[in-house]
Design an enzyme around this catalytic site. Sequence first.
Site, PDB file in Angstrom:
ATOM      1  N   ASP A  18      15.096   4.628  -4.250  1.00 29.62           N
ATOM      2  CA  ASP A  18      15.410   5.280  -2.968  1.00 29.62           C
ATOM      3  C   ASP A  18      16.745   6.011  -3.054  1.00 29.62           C
ATOM      4  OD1 ASP A  18      15.026   5.985  -0.335  1.00 29.62           O
ATOM      5  OD2 ASP A  18      15.711   4.068   0.488  1.00 29.62           O
ATOM      6  N   ASN A  20      17.126   9.704  -3.089  1.00 29.19           N
ATOM      7  CA  ASN A  20      17.150  11.073  -3.639  1.00 29.19           C
ATOM      8  C   ASN A  20      17.633  12.087  -2.600  1.00 29.19           C
ATOM      9  OD1 ASN A  20      15.983   9.890  -5.822  1.00 29.19           O
ATOM     10  ND2 ASN A  20      13.972  10.826  -5.565  1.00 29.19           N
ATOM     11  N   GLY A  21      17.152  11.917  -1.360  1.00 27.04           N
ATOM     12  CA  GLY A  21      17.521  12.854  -0.297  1.00 27.04           C
ATOM     13  C   GLY A  21      19.014  12.812  -0.017  1.00 27.04           C
ATOM     14  N   HIS A  35      15.022  14.916  -5.765  1.00 32.37           N
ATOM     15  CA  HIS A  35      13.868  14.307  -6.457  1.00 32.37           C
ATOM     16  C   HIS A  35      13.883  14.687  -7.938  1.00 32.37           C
ATOM     17  CE1 HIS A  35      12.449  12.861  -2.707  1.00 32.37           C
ATOM     18  NE2 HIS A  35      12.055  14.023  -2.225  1.00 32.37           N
ATOM     19  N   GLU A  65       3.253   5.594   3.443  1.00 37.93           N
ATOM     20  CA  GLU A  65       3.988   6.123   4.594  1.00 37.93           C
ATOM     21  C   GLU A  65       4.657   7.465   4.276  1.00 37.93           C
ATOM     22  OE1 GLU A  65       4.190   2.892   3.502  1.00 37.93           O
ATOM     23  OE2 GLU A  65       3.009   2.030   5.137  1.00 37.93           O
ATOM     24  N   TRP A  67       3.383  10.058   3.240  1.00 36.83           N
ATOM     25  CA  TRP A  67       2.545  11.208   3.655  1.00 36.83           C
ATOM     26  C   TRP A  67       3.052  11.820   4.954  1.00 36.83           C
ATOM     27  CZ3 TRP A  67      -0.403  13.303   0.144  1.00 36.83           C
ATOM     28  CH2 TRP A  67      -0.990  12.512  -0.848  1.00 36.83           C
ATOM     29  N   ARG A  69       5.967  12.796   5.489  1.00 41.68           N
ATOM     30  CA  ARG A  69       7.071  13.732   5.225  1.00 41.68           C
ATOM     31  C   ARG A  69       6.603  15.182   5.361  1.00 41.68           C
ATOM     32  NH1 ARG A  69      11.240  11.237   0.900  1.00 41.68           N
ATOM     33  NH2 ARG A  69      11.287   9.166   1.839  1.00 41.68           N
ATOM     34  N   LEU A 129       5.429  -2.057 -23.701  1.00 41.84           N
ATOM     35  CA  LEU A 129       5.941  -2.054 -22.322  1.00 41.84           C
ATOM     36  C   LEU A 129       4.863  -1.423 -21.450  1.00 41.84           C
ATOM     37  CD1 LEU A 129       8.176  -1.938 -20.030  1.00 41.84           C
ATOM     38  CD2 LEU A 129       8.827   0.285 -20.969  1.00 41.84           C
ATOM     39  N   VAL A 193      11.871  -3.915   2.301  1.00 45.24           N
ATOM     40  CA  VAL A 193      10.905  -3.807   1.203  1.00 45.24           C
ATOM     41  C   VAL A 193       9.917  -2.651   1.379  1.00 45.24           C
ATOM     42  CG1 VAL A 193      11.075  -6.160   0.324  1.00 45.24           C
ATOM     43  CG2 VAL A 193       9.501  -5.677   2.174  1.00 45.24           C
ATOM     44  N   SER A 194       9.875  -2.046   2.553  1.00 44.93           N
ATOM     45  CA  SER A 194       9.084  -0.826   2.763  1.00 44.93           C
ATOM     46  C   SER A 194       7.660  -0.910   2.183  1.00 44.93           C
ATOM     47  CB  SER A 194       9.825   0.392   2.183  1.00 44.93           C
ATOM     48  OG  SER A 194      11.098   0.525   2.776  1.00 44.93           O
TER      49      SER A 194
HETATM   50  C1  IPE Z   1      10.470   3.649  -0.115  1.00 44.85           C
HETATM   51  O1  IPE Z   1      11.399   4.631   0.217  1.00 44.85           O
HETATM   52  C2  IPE Z   1       9.324   4.281  -0.853  1.00 44.85           C
HETATM   53  C3  IPE Z   1       9.640   4.777  -2.182  1.00 44.85           C
HETATM   54  C4  IPE Z   1      10.757   4.604  -2.829  1.00 44.85           C
HETATM   55  C5  IPE Z   1       8.564   5.487  -2.817  1.00 44.85           C
HETATM   56  P1  IPE Z   1      11.408   5.291   1.664  1.00 44.85           P
HETATM   57  O2  IPE Z   1      12.578   6.192   1.712  1.00 44.85           O
HETATM   58  O3  IPE Z   1      10.086   5.912   1.937  1.00 44.85           O
HETATM   59  O4  IPE Z   1      11.576   4.006   2.589  1.00 44.85           O
HETATM   60  P2  IPE Z   1      12.020   3.874   4.098  1.00 44.85           P
HETATM   61  O5  IPE Z   1      11.130   4.786   4.899  1.00 44.85           O
HETATM   62  O6  IPE Z   1      13.449   4.307   4.180  1.00 44.85           O
HETATM   63  O7  IPE Z   1      11.846   2.432   4.420  1.00 44.85           O
HETATM   64  C1  IPE Z   2      13.166   8.233  -2.624  1.00 46.45           C
HETATM   65  O1  IPE Z   2      14.185   9.002  -2.103  1.00 46.45           O
HETATM   66  C2  IPE Z   2      12.006   9.072  -3.113  1.00 46.45           C
HETATM   67  C3  IPE Z   2      10.781   8.952  -2.329  1.00 46.45           C
HETATM   68  C4  IPE Z   2      10.577   8.112  -1.356  1.00 46.45           C
HETATM   69  C5  IPE Z   2       9.698   9.855  -2.692  1.00 46.45           C
HETATM   70  P1  IPE Z   2      14.175   9.492  -0.590  1.00 46.45           P
HETATM   71  O2  IPE Z   2      13.525  10.841  -0.549  1.00 46.45           O
HETATM   72  O3  IPE Z   2      13.582   8.487   0.295  1.00 46.45           O
HETATM   73  O4  IPE Z   2      15.724   9.637  -0.312  1.00 46.45           O
HETATM   74  P2  IPE Z   2      16.506   9.298   1.041  1.00 46.45           P
HETATM   75  O5  IPE Z   2      16.137   7.918   1.433  1.00 46.45           O
HETATM   76  O6  IPE Z   2      16.077  10.310   2.038  1.00 46.45           O
HETATM   77  O7  IPE Z   2      17.938   9.438   0.665  1.00 46.45           O
HETATM   78 MG    MG Z   3      14.340   6.929   1.376  1.00 43.04          MG
END
Ligand code: IPE
Ligand code: IPE
Ligand code: MG
Length: 251
Positions: A18, A20-21, A35, A65, A67, A69, A129, A193-194
């Site tokens: 988690d 990247n954004g 990403h 979940e 999807w 986005r 692995l 844990v999402s």
């Molecule tokens: C969890 O990250 C899913 C992945 C890392 C693929 P999210 O960014 O989607 O989780 P929430 O929405 O913050 O819980």
């Molecule tokens: C995790 O990074 C990647 C995916 C869930 C695909 P995010 O895109 O959720 O990054 P934040 O949480 O917005 O920083």
């Molecule tokens: Mg995230």
Amino acid sequence: MEGLDPERLPRHVAIIMDGNGRWAKKRLLNRVAGHEAGAESVRAVIETARKIGLSYLTLYAFSKENWQRPEKEIQALWQLFRRFVRSERPRMIENEIRVRHMGDSDGIPQDVYAEFQALIRDTAHFDKLTVNLALNYGGRHEIAQAARRFAEEVRAGLRAPEEMTPEVLGSYLMTADMPDPDLVIRTSGECRVSNFLLWQIAYAELYITDTLWPDFREAEFVEALREYQRRERRFGKTSEQLSEERLAPPV
Ligand code: IPE
Ligand code: IPE
Ligand code: MG
């Protein structure tokens, strides 16, 4: 690897990748750039896992979940994933890494999925692995699907309801032939844990770091493994019982 006890490595590490954004935002870049940088961390972490000698690495890359986005971000993620499959293919084969998919195929663009399937097929015989990519994955969906398959087998007369136990349920999950994760890592500081591996993480050690996923590379991974080795896993017992067991291991 420095400071790591090779005798006490987790067999299975699962990572919620988690942040990247937020990584991109800090640099005034768009989310897709985040990403892209995150894909480099995926490469680095797989390489480290192989070097250290881990058996199973599960990476949460796209949830059910996710999807929700923006369409553009979703499309960019699949394009990025396709590039990843193409560029990593030779490395996976050279390093004898088995690639598997956890999650559903529906919704994933067919051409991307076909290339992914080819990689899964061509690495299926490797056993050094195993890298499970959790893509279009949801823990509740996985458990619901398992329950449904069991119910269908009951209806077909192959199973009886009273045969259901935690072990039997586990055997209907996508992780049926793997040990449960010993360690779950989540980057970027969120303490949740999402919908990831809900059943399998019953006794996993949780490690949450503020490091954003694109900054999580070998040094951060090794630090998480060191922290794991400092923990005492009790599985419901007392510390005293565990020390006695260490002196006289149960036969
Ligand atoms: C969890 O990250 C899913 C992945 C890392 C693929 P999210 O960014 O989607 O989780 P929430 O929405 O913050 O819980
Ligand atoms: C995790 O990074 C990647 C995916 C869930 C695909 P995010 O895109 O959720 O990054 P934040 O949480 O917005 O920083
Ligand atoms: Mg995230």
